[in-house]
Scaffold this motif. Structure first.
Motif, PDB file in Angstrom:
ATOM      1  N   TRP A 141       1.406   9.961  -5.080  1.00  0.00           N
ATOM      2  CA  TRP A 141       2.077  11.086  -4.663  1.00  0.00           C
ATOM      3  C   TRP A 141       2.851  11.684  -5.484  1.00  0.00           C
ATOM      4  O   TRP A 141       2.606  12.869  -5.709  1.00  0.00           O
ATOM      5  CB  TRP A 141       2.615  10.838  -3.110  1.00  0.00           C
ATOM      6  CG  TRP A 141       3.486  11.943  -2.750  1.00  0.00           C
ATOM      7  CD1 TRP A 141       2.960  13.227  -1.861  1.00  0.00           C
ATOM      8  CD2 TRP A 141       4.920  12.274  -2.789  1.00  0.00           C
ATOM      9  NE1 TRP A 141       4.118  13.862  -1.499  1.00  0.00           N
ATOM     10  CE2 TRP A 141       5.168  13.452  -2.215  1.00  0.00           C
ATOM     11  CE3 TRP A 141       5.987  11.503  -3.412  1.00  0.00           C
ATOM     12  CZ2 TRP A 141       6.739  13.745  -1.990  1.00  0.00           C
ATOM     13  CZ3 TRP A 141       7.271  11.835  -3.196  1.00  0.00           C
ATOM     14  CH2 TRP A 141       7.510  13.072  -2.738  1.00  0.00           C
ATOM     15  N   GLN A 156       0.960  -1.204  -0.249  1.00  0.00           N
ATOM     16  CA  GLN A 156      -0.162  -0.003  -0.140  1.00  0.00           C
ATOM     17  C   GLN A 156       0.963   1.256  -0.044  1.00  0.00           C
ATOM     18  O   GLN A 156       0.707   2.259  -0.608  1.00  0.00           O
ATOM     19  CB  GLN A 156      -0.946   0.141   1.211  1.00  0.00           C
ATOM     20  CG  GLN A 156      -1.858   1.132   1.365  1.00  0.00           C
ATOM     21  CD  GLN A 156      -2.853   1.311   0.186  1.00  0.00           C
ATOM     22  OE1 GLN A 156      -3.509   0.092  -0.216  1.00  0.00           O
ATOM     23  NE2 GLN A 156      -2.807   2.293  -0.496  1.00  0.00           N
ATOM     24  N   ASN A 164       0.751   4.239  -2.649  1.00  0.00           N
ATOM     25  CA  ASN A 164       0.616   5.746  -2.011  1.00  0.00           C
ATOM     26  C   ASN A 164       1.707   6.657  -2.662  1.00  0.00           C
ATOM     27  O   ASN A 164       1.484   7.539  -3.104  1.00  0.00           O
ATOM     28  CB  ASN A 164       0.700   5.784  -0.799  1.00  0.00           C
ATOM     29  CG  ASN A 164      -0.475   5.101   0.025  1.00  0.00           C
ATOM     30  OD1 ASN A 164      -1.474   4.786  -0.590  1.00  0.00           O
ATOM     31  ND2 ASN A 164      -0.364   5.033   1.451  1.00  0.00           N
ATOM     32  N   ASN A 165       2.862   5.928  -2.700  1.00  0.00           N
ATOM     33  CA  ASN A 165       4.054   6.804  -2.938  1.00  0.00           C
ATOM     34  C   ASN A 165       3.923   7.089  -4.512  1.00  0.00           C
ATOM     35  O   ASN A 165       4.190   8.230  -5.219  1.00  0.00           O
ATOM     36  CB  ASN A 165       5.301   6.062  -3.169  1.00  0.00           C
ATOM     37  CG  ASN A 165       6.255   6.640  -3.888  1.00  0.00           C
ATOM     38  OD1 ASN A 165       6.967   6.143  -4.819  1.00  0.00           O
ATOM     39  ND2 ASN A 165       6.784   7.805  -3.306  1.00  0.00           N
TER      40      ASN A 165
END
Ligand code: CO
Length: 227
Positions: free
Chosen positions: A14, A6, A10-11
């Motif tokens: 972002w 996860q 997310n990275n």
């Protein structure tokens, strides 16, 4: 997908969001970093340095440890200060503590947690130094809040006394050391009235910050916080 997968998802999201706003953002960062600030804060997961002051990668040089302690024999912290002051030439060093600091609470209660007890001895030194002021507080919660503040004030003095900061001031480098505290209950920062710059008397700044802490503590005594 496991919990760490996860984080990669997310990275990617972002990085994509940042590039959508500024396609050159990461390219520019590869060329150099010139953050104007050094942040010395607590390792607590609820106090993410960049996020709470709204700064992007490249804008804040960060050192974090348990209870934002600056020890004159800690090569790690001293190296960060040296690099920030001598090489990056930051204009502001911010020591930021926070209310509800687990390290400060553990030191207050002399809890046995292991190796970290040795680190927290530094907070117990702060406690002993300000015994009189702390004794005035009505209960343990109020005493803990005050100790979180006094710890920041004492660590600001430790930063100011390093050879790096003293040297910078002797060279006329415009460097200011600040003491702030963050309230995890409302997400707000507060200045602890100890901004020390070139030419300032360290003793006078220290006394002013301690007086301000005493005034806040007395006000809190007469108007106890809800809850
Ligand atoms: Co903490």
């Amino acid at each position: 997908m496991n919990a760490t997968d996860q984080l990669f998802a997310n990275n990617r999201a972002w990085a994509r969001a940042i590039q959508e706003r500024d396609p050159e953002f990461f390219q520019k960062l590869t060329r150099q970093q010139s953050p104007p600030y050094l942040w010395i804060g607590c390792a607590d997961s609820r106090v993410p340095a960049n996020e709470i002051v709204g700064l992007l990668p490249g804008e804040l040089f960060v050192h974090r440890n348990v209870a934002n302690v600056v020890v004159h024999t800690d090569l790690n912290c001293l190296s960060v200060i040296q690099y920030a002051v001598d090489v990056l030439k930051v204009g502001d060093v911010i020591v930021c503590g926070h209310y509800g600091c687990g390290g400060v609470l553990a030191a207050m209660q002399s809890r046995r947690l292991g190796l970290i007890d040795n680190w927290l001895r530094h907070i117990q030194d702060v406690m002993r130094r300000h015994e009189g002021l702390l004794a005035v507080m009505a209960d343990e919660a109020a005493r803990a809040r005050l100790l979180c503040e006094l710890n920041v004030v004492d660590q600001v003095i430790n930063v100011c006394q390093t050879t790096m900061v003293q040297g910078a001031w002797e060279r006329g480098q415009p460097l200011v050391v600040h003491g702030w505290i963050y309230d995890i209950a409302d997400g707000l920062l507060h200045d602890l009235s100890i901004g020390v710059g070139p030419g300032d008397s360290l003793d006078a700044c220290y006394r002013r910050a301690l007086d301000a802490a005493a005034v806040r503590a007395t006000a809190a005594l007469s108007a106890p916080r809800a809850g």
